[in-house]
Design a protein around this motif. Structure first.
Motif, PDB file in Angstrom:
ATOM      1  N   LEU A  43       0.839  -1.172   0.000  1.00  0.00           N
ATOM      2  CA  LEU A  43       0.000   0.000   0.000  1.00  0.00           C
ATOM      3  C   LEU A  43       0.883   1.233   0.000  1.00  0.00           C
ATOM      4  O   LEU A  43       1.907   1.277   0.679  1.00  0.00           O
ATOM      5  CB  LEU A  43      -0.884  -0.005   1.258  1.00  0.00           C
ATOM      6  CG  LEU A  43      -1.667   1.256   1.613  1.00  0.00           C
ATOM      7  CD1 LEU A  43      -2.800   1.472   0.616  1.00  0.00           C
ATOM      8  CD2 LEU A  43      -2.228   1.135   3.026  1.00  0.00           C
ATOM      9  N   LEU A  44       0.489   2.220  -0.782  1.00  0.00           N
ATOM     10  CA  LEU A  44       1.151   3.519  -0.769  1.00  0.00           C
ATOM     11  C   LEU A  44       0.158   4.551  -0.250  1.00  0.00           C
ATOM     12  O   LEU A  44      -0.981   4.616  -0.710  1.00  0.00           O
ATOM     13  CB  LEU A  44       1.612   3.914  -2.168  1.00  0.00           C
ATOM     14  CG  LEU A  44       2.644   3.014  -2.836  1.00  0.00           C
ATOM     15  CD1 LEU A  44       2.888   3.480  -4.267  1.00  0.00           C
ATOM     16  CD2 LEU A  44       3.951   3.040  -2.063  1.00  0.00           C
ATOM     17  N   LEU A  45       0.599   5.364   0.696  1.00  0.00           N
ATOM     18  CA  LEU A  45      -0.212   6.454   1.216  1.00  0.00           C
ATOM     19  C   LEU A  45       0.382   7.762   0.732  1.00  0.00           C
ATOM     20  O   LEU A  45       1.586   7.980   0.866  1.00  0.00           O
ATOM     21  CB  LEU A  45      -0.220   6.473   2.745  1.00  0.00           C
ATOM     22  CG  LEU A  45      -0.830   5.306   3.493  1.00  0.00           C
ATOM     23  CD1 LEU A  45      -0.710   5.557   4.987  1.00  0.00           C
ATOM     24  CD2 LEU A  45      -2.288   5.127   3.106  1.00  0.00           C
ATOM     25  N   ALA A  46      -0.440   8.623   0.179  1.00  0.00           N
ATOM     26  CA  ALA A  46       0.018   9.939  -0.240  1.00  0.00           C
ATOM     27  C   ALA A  46      -0.798  10.993   0.483  1.00  0.00           C
ATOM     28  O   ALA A  46      -2.028  10.980   0.439  1.00  0.00           O
ATOM     29  CB  ALA A  46      -0.131  10.110  -1.751  1.00  0.00           C
ATOM     30  N   THR A  47      -0.112  11.892   1.166  1.00  0.00           N
ATOM     31  CA  THR A  47      -0.796  12.979   1.851  1.00  0.00           C
ATOM     32  C   THR A  47       0.181  14.130   2.008  1.00  0.00           C
ATOM     33  O   THR A  47       1.324  14.054   1.560  1.00  0.00           O
ATOM     34  CB  THR A  47      -1.348  12.524   3.217  1.00  0.00           C
ATOM     35  OG1 THR A  47      -2.185  13.535   3.770  1.00  0.00           O
ATOM     36  CG2 THR A  47      -0.226  12.196   4.189  1.00  0.00           C
ATOM     37  N   ARG A  48      -0.267  15.212   2.604  1.00  0.00           N
ATOM     38  CA  ARG A  48       0.634  16.330   2.883  1.00  0.00           C
ATOM     39  C   ARG A  48       0.149  17.070   4.120  1.00  0.00           C
ATOM     40  O   ARG A  48      -0.953  16.829   4.621  1.00  0.00           O
ATOM     41  CB  ARG A  48       0.727  17.277   1.684  1.00  0.00           C
ATOM     42  CG  ARG A  48      -0.554  17.926   1.237  1.00  0.00           C
ATOM     43  CD  ARG A  48      -0.281  18.930   0.112  1.00  0.00           C
ATOM     44  NE  ARG A  48      -1.501  19.524  -0.394  1.00  0.00           N
ATOM     45  CZ  ARG A  48      -2.095  19.177  -1.535  1.00  0.00           C
ATOM     46  NH1 ARG A  48      -1.558  18.243  -2.291  1.00  0.00           N
ATOM     47  NH2 ARG A  48      -3.200  19.764  -1.917  1.00  0.00           N
ATOM     48  N   GLN A  49       0.996  17.960   4.594  1.00  0.00           N
ATOM     49  CA  GLN A  49       0.662  18.728   5.780  1.00  0.00           C
ATOM     50  C   GLN A  49      -0.455  19.719   5.472  1.00  0.00           C
ATOM     51  O   GLN A  49      -0.765  20.005   4.327  1.00  0.00           O
ATOM     52  CB  GLN A  49       1.891  19.495   6.266  1.00  0.00           C
ATOM     53  CG  GLN A  49       3.037  18.611   6.720  1.00  0.00           C
ATOM     54  CD  GLN A  49       4.288  19.421   7.000  1.00  0.00           C
ATOM     55  OE1 GLN A  49       4.541  20.435   6.356  1.00  0.00           O
ATOM     56  NE2 GLN A  49       5.083  18.973   7.953  1.00  0.00           N
ATOM     57  N   ARG A  50      -1.023  20.248   6.537  1.00  0.00           N
ATOM     58  CA  ARG A  50      -1.996  21.325   6.384  1.00  0.00           C
ATOM     59  C   ARG A  50      -1.781  22.321   7.518  1.00  0.00           C
ATOM     60  O   ARG A  50      -1.063  22.030   8.491  1.00  0.00           O
ATOM     61  CB  ARG A  50      -3.418  20.790   6.407  1.00  0.00           C
ATOM     62  CG  ARG A  50      -3.873  20.297   7.771  1.00  0.00           C
ATOM     63  CD  ARG A  50      -5.302  19.801   7.710  1.00  0.00           C
ATOM     64  NE  ARG A  50      -5.798  19.478   9.045  1.00  0.00           N
ATOM     65  CZ  ARG A  50      -6.906  18.787   9.253  1.00  0.00           C
ATOM     66  NH1 ARG A  50      -7.616  18.361   8.231  1.00  0.00           N
ATOM     67  NH2 ARG A  50      -7.312  18.530  10.478  1.00  0.00           N
ATOM     68  N   ARG A  51      -2.365  23.489   7.388  1.00  0.00           N
ATOM     69  CA  ARG A  51      -2.190  24.537   8.385  1.00  0.00           C
ATOM     70  C   ARG A  51      -3.452  24.630   9.235  1.00  0.00           C
ATOM     71  O   ARG A  51      -4.556  24.806   8.720  1.00  0.00           O
ATOM     72  CB  ARG A  51      -1.894  25.870   7.700  1.00  0.00           C
ATOM     73  CG  ARG A  51      -1.486  26.987   8.658  1.00  0.00           C
ATOM     74  CD  ARG A  51      -1.054  28.226   7.875  1.00  0.00           C
ATOM     75  NE  ARG A  51       0.182  27.994   7.163  1.00  0.00           N
ATOM     76  CZ  ARG A  51       1.404  28.112   7.679  1.00  0.00           C
ATOM     77  NH1 ARG A  51       1.549  28.435   8.945  1.00  0.00           N
ATOM     78  NH2 ARG A  51       2.483  27.894   6.940  1.00  0.00           N
ATOM     79  N   ASP A  52      -3.279  24.473  10.548  1.00  0.00           N
ATOM     80  CA  ASP A  52      -4.376  24.600  11.495  1.00  0.00           C
ATOM     81  C   ASP A  52      -4.021  25.682  12.495  1.00  0.00           C
ATOM     82  O   ASP A  52      -3.028  25.564  13.220  1.00  0.00           O
ATOM     83  CB  ASP A  52      -4.622  23.278  12.239  1.00  0.00           C
ATOM     84  CG  ASP A  52      -5.124  22.184  11.302  1.00  0.00           C
ATOM     85  OD1 ASP A  52      -6.293  22.259  10.911  1.00  0.00           O
ATOM     86  OD2 ASP A  52      -4.338  21.285  10.968  1.00  0.00           O
TER      87      ASP A  52
END
Length: 201
Positions: free
Chosen positions: A125-134
């Protein structure tokens, strides 16, 4: 943690991902080259899903794209793009442990990872995501997501940083996604393998 940095080719016309996606097209082609190609063979099919919510019934709402050269094959690699808007708030820790329901029947991230484990053979499995600003702070979801994946029976293999920058001479020109939080300069690609138990219970 083995980490690799990927950059687009200098002449790549579309270095940034399209709005609503996590990875640019050049990175998906690199995934096919690196993760699905075997010596002397065509790239194996890659199934990409875009997870946009984790509410009950999430599976029927997940858009699916299959990348293949026309060679039928069983599924060996699943790329799950997790858009930052899908991820839990920093104050909400995903529940990934044992609950009253069997793993694959659970909602949220716990159930997603259990279902992915049952679907896949040993490749992964490959997971792709990125940071976000909270609230002005960049938050990184990788720790909790990897913990959920491990609980479901996946083994962490590799971390690939997909840079949102275009190489030009001896410098990098930022090409951030149009829908990314300010200050986000890359997406994360995590490679996991499905651990297959040899002992029945």
């Amino acid at each position: 943690m083995p980490t690799t940095i990927w950059l687009p080719a200098p002449d790549q016309p579309h270095a940034a991902p399209a709005p609503g996606t996590v990875l640019p097209d050049w990175a998906i082609e690199r995934i096919r080259t690196v993760f699905t190609t075997r010596p002397g063979q065509q790239p194996a099919p890659l199934l990409k899903i875009s997870v946009r919510d984790t509410e009950p019934g999430m599976d029927v709402r997940i858009p699916v794209i299959t990348y293949t050269n026309g060679t039928p094959s069983r599924l060996s690699l699943l790329l799950a793009e997790l858009h930052p808007d899908t991820l839990p708030d920093p104050t909400e820790v995903p529940v990934c442990g044992v609950s009253e329901m069997p793993g694959a029947m659970e909602d949220g991230w716990a159930g997603f990872f259990h279902r992915a484990h049952r679907l896949l053979p040993a490749d992964g499995l490959l997971l792709a995501t990125r940071q976000r600003r909270d609230e002005g702070i960049l938050t990184d979801p990788l720790g909790s997501l990897i913990a959920c994946a491990r609980t479901a029976g996946f083994r962490y293999l590799q971390h690939v940083i997909v840079a949102h920058a275009h190489p030009a001479d001896d410098r990098l020109i930022p090409t951030p996604p149009a829908d990314a939080s300010p200050g986000v300069a890359h997406s994360d690609l995590i490679a996991l393998s499905a651990i297959q138990s040899c002992v029945g219970s």
